[in-house]
Design an enzyme around this catalytic site. Structure first.
Site, PDB file in Angstrom:
ATOM      1  N   ASP A  60      67.435 -46.831  19.630  1.00  0.00           N
ATOM      2  CA  ASP A  60      66.314 -47.460  18.924  1.00  0.00           C
ATOM      3  C   ASP A  60      66.499 -48.969  19.029  1.00  0.00           C
ATOM      4  OD1 ASP A  60      63.999 -47.726  17.240  1.00  0.00           O
ATOM      5  OD2 ASP A  60      65.320 -48.182  15.571  1.00  0.00           O
ATOM      6  N   SER A  61      65.439 -49.697  18.686  1.00  0.00           N
ATOM      7  CA  SER A  61      65.546 -51.154  18.685  1.00  0.00           C
ATOM      8  C   SER A  61      66.401 -51.640  17.510  1.00  0.00           C
ATOM      9  CB  SER A  61      64.151 -51.765  18.572  1.00  0.00           C
ATOM     10  OG  SER A  61      63.586 -51.371  17.338  1.00  0.00           O
ATOM     11  N   TYR A 115      61.064 -54.826  18.757  1.00  0.00           N
ATOM     12  CA  TYR A 115      60.506 -54.644  20.092  1.00  0.00           C
ATOM     13  C   TYR A 115      58.966 -54.677  20.027  1.00  0.00           C
ATOM     14  CZ  TYR A 115      64.849 -52.937  22.375  1.00  0.00           C
ATOM     15  OH  TYR A 115      66.096 -52.808  22.925  1.00  0.00           O
ATOM     16  N   CYS A 137      62.644 -44.219  19.187  1.00  0.00           N
ATOM     17  CA  CYS A 137      61.871 -45.445  18.976  1.00  0.00           C
ATOM     18  C   CYS A 137      60.501 -45.201  19.605  1.00  0.00           C
ATOM     19  CB  CYS A 137      62.574 -46.610  19.665  1.00  0.00           C
ATOM     20  SG  CYS A 137      61.637 -48.146  19.663  1.00  0.00           S
ATOM     21  N   ASN A 138      59.466 -45.316  18.796  1.00  0.00           N
ATOM     22  CA  ASN A 138      58.120 -45.052  19.313  1.00  0.00           C
ATOM     23  C   ASN A 138      57.723 -46.075  20.370  1.00  0.00           C
ATOM     24  OD1 ASN A 138      56.625 -42.924  17.348  1.00  0.00           O
ATOM     25  ND2 ASN A 138      58.175 -44.081  16.257  1.00  0.00           N
ATOM     26  N   THR A 139      58.084 -47.331  20.126  1.00  0.00           N
ATOM     27  CA  THR A 139      57.683 -48.400  21.041  1.00  0.00           C
ATOM     28  C   THR A 139      58.319 -48.165  22.420  1.00  0.00           C
ATOM     29  OG1 THR A 139      57.808 -49.806  19.074  1.00  0.00           O
ATOM     30  CG2 THR A 139      57.415 -50.906  21.178  1.00  0.00           C
ATOM     31  N   GLU A 182      64.456 -54.110   8.537  1.00  0.00           N
ATOM     32  CA  GLU A 182      65.695 -54.606   9.147  1.00  0.00           C
ATOM     33  C   GLU A 182      66.427 -55.579   8.214  1.00  0.00           C
ATOM     34  OE1 GLU A 182      67.384 -54.050  12.187  1.00  0.00           O
ATOM     35  OE2 GLU A 182      66.039 -52.400  12.657  1.00  0.00           O
ATOM     36  N   CYS A 220      56.507 -45.106  13.712  1.00  0.00           N
ATOM     37  CA  CYS A 220      57.622 -46.026  13.967  1.00  0.00           C
ATOM     38  C   CYS A 220      58.788 -45.461  13.172  1.00  0.00           C
ATOM     39  CB  CYS A 220      57.280 -47.427  13.484  1.00  0.00           C
ATOM     40  SG  CYS A 220      58.697 -48.550  13.505  1.00  0.00           S
ATOM     41  N   HIS A 238      61.214 -46.714  11.869  1.00  0.00           N
ATOM     42  CA  HIS A 238      61.643 -47.504  10.690  1.00  0.00           C
ATOM     43  C   HIS A 238      60.870 -47.100   9.432  1.00  0.00           C
ATOM     44  CE1 HIS A 238      63.489 -50.195  13.650  1.00  0.00           C
ATOM     45  NE2 HIS A 238      64.017 -50.894  12.674  1.00  0.00           N
TER      46      HIS A 238
HETATM   47  N1  DGL Z   1      61.699 -48.208  15.420  1.00  0.00           N
HETATM   48  C1  DGL Z   1      60.849 -48.623  16.444  1.00  0.00           C
HETATM   49  C2  DGL Z   1      59.663 -47.738  16.667  1.00  0.00           C
HETATM   50  O1  DGL Z   1      59.751 -46.573  16.348  1.00  0.00           O
HETATM   51  C3  DGL Z   1      60.597 -50.031  16.784  1.00  0.00           C
HETATM   52  C4  DGL Z   1      60.474 -51.113  15.900  1.00  0.00           C
HETATM   53  C5  DGL Z   1      60.456 -52.452  16.601  1.00  0.00           C
HETATM   54  O2  DGL Z   1      61.471 -52.793  17.173  1.00  0.00           O
HETATM   55  O3  DGL Z   1      59.423 -53.129  16.550  1.00  0.00           O
HETATM   56  O4  DGL Z   1      58.670 -48.142  17.183  1.00  0.00           O
END
Ligand code: DGL
Length: 270
Positions: free
Chosen positions: A9-10, A41, A72-74, A151, A183, A185
């Site tokens: 993940d980011s 990200y 991580c979705n992104t 974060e 996401c 997070h």
């Molecule tokens: N946790 C991440 C996601 O699922 C990314 C968050 C990020 O780095 O912007 O997209």
């Protein structure tokens, strides 16, 4: 098969997926890498997201992982297909499982998606949902303030509530009955999101479905760990240990061992 499952993940968000993997697959060893230093990200270009994700993947390939979970979705939105084509181990992301879980729950076929700017821009969820059911009405919304807030370890309190409430105003008139937390997070601020939207909206996080899919893929490929020894997980972050430790302990409700800072950066993008 004692080799580990790699989870990336980011930052700390993917730990919500790692936690569910540990619950559903207690014999499996995980190696988790969060690129906290370069998080978020979400607002980055596709080129950066792809490069950073490959750097994480290369780090984990050196550890000889047997499967990769892009938690991580992104990163899933921009790299899943490429990684599935190029790696000779199974690779899954979190978008398809999240879409499937939402379709199971919706009653009025109106599904909202909140995610990073990158995920929303990619339209990956809308495509995944309408591929399964073309009658689904999708309401996407980018929430760029959520990841930096999480974060920083701000997971509750008035400041968090105000940010969530303001960010979700565009969903008020949408008539959605289901909202995908697009996401990894966001499950960390799920209670606030639920309070703001009310109990009539079902919140979907992809972690359960992702863990289920991981389990099926491991079994199908004869990769399940059959050793009786308790697995020793390993956590890596590219950022500071303090905040990573705090959030990890919040998610796992226990202290974590084996946490290390690493450098994975290869070259600067021009
Ligand atoms: N946790 C991440 C996601 O699922 C990314 C968050 C990020 O780095 O912007 O997209």
């Amino acid at each position: 098969m004692k080799r580990a499952i790699g989870v990336i993940d980011s930052g700390v968000g993917g730990l919500t997926v790692a936690h569910e993997l540990m619950r559903q697959l207690p014999k499996e060893r995980l190696i988790y890498l969060g690129d906290t230093l370069r998080c978020p990200y979400g607002p980055r270009s596709k080129k950066e997201i792809v490069q950073f994700t490959w750097e994480m993947v290369d780090f984990l390939l050196e550890k000889e992982i047997k499967m990769l979970v892009i938690a991580c979705n992104t990163a899933t939105a921009y790299t899943l297909e490429e990684l599935q084509k190029q790696l000779n181990i199974p690779v899954i992301g979190v978008i398809q499982p999240g879409a499937r879980a939402a379709i199971k729950v919706t009653k009025n076929n109106r599904i909202g998606i909140i995610g990073t700017e990158g995920t929303i821009r990619s339209r990956a969820y809308a495509q995944a949902l309408t591929r399964i059911n073309e009658h689904i009405m999708v309401t996407p919304l980018a929430c760029p303030l959520f990841v930096p807030m999480v974060e920083q370890g701000i997971l509750a309190g008035q400041q968090a509530y105000d940010i969530v409430e303001k960010s979700l105003i565009p969903l008020r008139s949408s008539e959605i009955d289901t909202l995908i937390l697009g996401c990894t997070h966001y499950p960390l601020i799920k209670d606030i999101i639920q309070e703001v939207l009310g109990s009539e909206v079902s919140l979907i996080s992809s972690s359960e479905e992702t863990a289920r899919e991981t389990s099926i893929i491991l079994e199908w490929n004869h990769l399940l760990n059959d050793s009786e020894e308790a697995p020793k997980h390993q956590f890596y972050t590219t950022g500071e240990l303090d905040i990573f430790t705090k959030i990890t302990e919040e998610i796992f409700h226990s202290k974590i061992e084996n946490l290390q800072t690493v450098m994975i950066e290869k070259a600067v993008i021009c």
